[in-house]
Design an enzyme around this catalytic site. Structure first.
Site, short mmCIF file in Angstrom:
data_model
loop_
_atom_site.label_atom_id
_atom_site.label_comp_id
_atom_site.label_asym_id
_atom_site.label_seq_id
_atom_site.Cartn_x
_atom_site.Cartn_y
_atom_site.Cartn_z
N HIS A 158 0.83 -1.20 0.00
CA HIS A 158 0.00 0.00 0.00
C HIS A 158 0.87 1.25 0.00
CE1 HIS A 158 -3.25 -2.72 1.21
NE2 HIS A 158 -4.07 -1.78 0.73
N HIS A 159 0.22 2.38 -0.26
CA HIS A 159 0.87 3.70 -0.26
C HIS A 159 1.53 4.01 1.09
CE1 HIS A 159 -2.55 5.21 2.10
NE2 HIS A 159 -3.27 4.39 1.35
N LYS A 162 -0.44 4.81 4.66
CA LYS A 162 -1.30 3.86 5.39
C LYS A 162 -0.75 3.65 6.80
CE LYS A 162 -3.68 -0.55 4.98
NZ LYS A 162 -4.95 0.04 5.41
N GLY A 168 -6.56 -4.47 6.11
CA GLY A 168 -7.83 -5.16 6.38
C GLY A 168 -8.09 -6.23 5.33
P1 NAP Z 1 -7.64 9.51 5.37
O1 NAP Z 1 -7.33 10.22 4.09
O2 NAP Z 1 -6.79 9.80 6.57
O3 NAP Z 1 -9.19 9.79 5.70
C1 NAP Z 1 -9.78 9.65 6.96
C2 NAP Z 1 -10.62 10.88 7.17
O4 NAP Z 1 -11.40 10.74 8.37
C3 NAP Z 1 -9.76 12.14 7.34
O5 NAP Z 1 -10.30 13.19 6.57
C4 NAP Z 1 -9.85 12.41 8.84
O6 NAP Z 1 -9.65 13.77 9.16
C5 NAP Z 1 -11.29 11.98 9.09
N1 NAP Z 1 -11.60 11.84 10.51
C6 NAP Z 1 -10.78 11.51 11.55
N2 NAP Z 1 -11.46 11.54 12.72
C7 NAP Z 1 -12.75 11.90 12.42
C8 NAP Z 1 -13.92 12.12 13.19
N3 NAP Z 1 -13.93 11.98 14.53
N4 NAP Z 1 -15.07 12.48 12.55
C9 NAP Z 1 -15.09 12.63 11.20
N5 NAP Z 1 -13.99 12.46 10.41
C10 NAP Z 1 -12.85 12.09 11.01
O7 NAP Z 1 -7.59 7.93 5.16
P2 NAP Z 1 -8.12 7.06 3.92
O8 NAP Z 1 -6.98 6.63 3.07
O9 NAP Z 1 -9.30 7.73 3.28
O10 NAP Z 1 -8.60 5.74 4.68
C11 NAP Z 1 -9.58 5.78 5.71
C12 NAP Z 1 -9.83 4.37 6.23
O11 NAP Z 1 -10.42 3.58 5.17
C13 NAP Z 1 -8.56 3.62 6.65
O12 NAP Z 1 -8.87 2.82 7.76
C14 NAP Z 1 -8.24 2.75 5.43
O13 NAP Z 1 -7.48 1.60 5.73
C15 NAP Z 1 -9.65 2.39 5.00
N6 NAP Z 1 -9.81 1.94 3.60
C16 NAP Z 1 -10.65 0.89 3.42
C17 NAP Z 1 -10.93 0.44 2.14
C18 NAP Z 1 -11.94 -0.67 1.98
O14 NAP Z 1 -12.32 -1.01 0.84
N7 NAP Z 1 -12.43 -1.23 3.08
C19 NAP Z 1 -10.34 1.06 1.04
C20 NAP Z 1 -9.48 2.15 1.25
C21 NAP Z 1 -9.24 2.59 2.56
P3 NAP Z 1 -8.15 14.30 9.49
O15 NAP Z 1 -7.28 13.92 8.33
O16 NAP Z 1 -8.30 15.76 9.63
O17 NAP Z 1 -7.73 13.61 10.75
#
Ligand code: NAP
Length: 270
Positions: A158-159, A162, A168
């Site tokens: 992954h990038h 992460k 997951g």
């Molecule tokens: P990301 O860019 O860090 O996005 C997470 C977002 O949630 C950020 O904007 C963060 O804000 C925000 N956040 C944090 N605390 C919060 C709160 N209390 N209320 C509302 N928003 C809040 O990460 P990402 O790459 O999008 O990934 C997010 C999650 O999805 C990770 O766990 C990743 O492993 C997972 N994921 C899953 C899949 C799947 O298919 N299941 C695919 C891709 C990613 P701040 O940055 O300001 O803290």
């Protein structure tokens, strides 16, 4: 037009949050009714469209799930474990389908979600793509067909941003392999190896996590036997894949009874 499903996007400024927003905007069956961000985030209190540098769209970004989810039929949640737990409590209260992509959830988090699923549908997947879900089915079948003389290793990349490992999806694939062998993953997983580890244990499932650059997500399940090797691989090259899958889960999920579901249920795969 048929009635639309009211959707809220949690963590809307995130890498996945932005993709989820695009997926909702693309789908005529879905209507965005709420968006959340972390308390203290620049976007809180602003119109979402304006915060993104465009025209107003009449949705104020909120920092608490109760305000965000008031009129939601479903919420798309790819945030952090802490945020997902707070969202689950309110989703259960308002009976909205909770679509969870957040990874790195603890056993305690999973127990909390199980309790929440008594009140509303909870659809959780380590990966919302069709290809990876098909890969889990194949992995389970291949693991069931091959004996323990085939060593199973799950490799993922992954990038560089992460924050959790293994991914997951890697755990999902490991669980599918363990299930194929009639075992519990927790009893046979080797999550990391370092130093004098001794020989590989027969029947165990090994994991390796690579991190670097902007890799969206690559997973390979290797079955290594004497004189031959089978490798099942999935490469994701666009995050929209996960977003469209999650939206599909929301459109399916809001009509379901309370309970825990996976993407295999949404896709009707077994
Ligand atoms: P990301 O860019 O860090 O996005 C997470 C977002 O949630 C950020 O904007 C963060 O804000 C925000 N956040 C944090 N605390 C919060 C709160 N209390 N209320 C509302 N928003 C809040 O990460 P990402 O790459 O999008 O990934 C997010 C999650 O999805 C990770 O766990 C990743 O492993 C997972 N994921 C899953 C899949 C799947 O298919 N299941 C695919 C891709 C990613 P701040 O940055 O300001 O803290």
């Amino acid at each position: 037009m048929a009635e639309q499903t009211n959707i809220a996007v949690m963590g809307v400024s995130g890498r996945m949050g932005q993709m989820l927003l695009r997926a909702v905007d693309e789908a005529p069956e879905a209507k965005l009714i709420g968006a959340s961000e972390r308390p203290g985030h620049d976007w809180i209190g602003q119109d979402l469209g304006v915060a993104m540098g465009g025209p107003a769209r009449g949705i104020i970004v909120r920092d608490n799930p109760l305000d965000t989810l008031q009129h939601a039929h479903a919420l798309l949640d790819f945030t952090t474990p802490e945020a997902t737990m707070a969202n689950a409590e309110i989703a259960a209260q308002v009976r909205a389908a909770h679509i969870i992509g957040t990874t790195g959830l603890s056993d305690e988090n999973l127990a909390f979600l199980k309790a929440a699923s008594r009140h509303a549908p909870v659809i959780r997947s380590g990966n919302f793509s069709l290809g990876v879900n098909l890969l889990t089915v194949l992995t389970r079948k291949v693991a069931a067909a091959l004996g323990e003389d085939f060593d199973i290793e799950v490799v993922e990349m992954h990038h560089r941003h992460k924050v959790d490992a293994p991914s997951g999806t890697a755990l999902m694939l490991g669980e599918a392999a363990a299930e194929g062998r009639g075992r519990k993953l927790a009893d046979i997983r080797d999550l990391a190896r370092e130093g004098l580890t001794g020989e590989r244990k027969t029947g165990h499932i090994g994991f390796a996590a690579l991190r670097g650059g902007d890799v969206v997500g690559e997973h390979e399940v290797i079955f290594a036997g004497a004189g031959e090797r089978i490798a099942l691989k999935h490469i994701a090259s666009d995050r929209m894949l996960f977003a469209r899958g999650a939206l599909k889960a929301a459109l399916w999920g809001h009509a379901q009874k309370p309970g825990q579901y996976s993407m295999l249920d949404v896709l009707g795969m077994d």
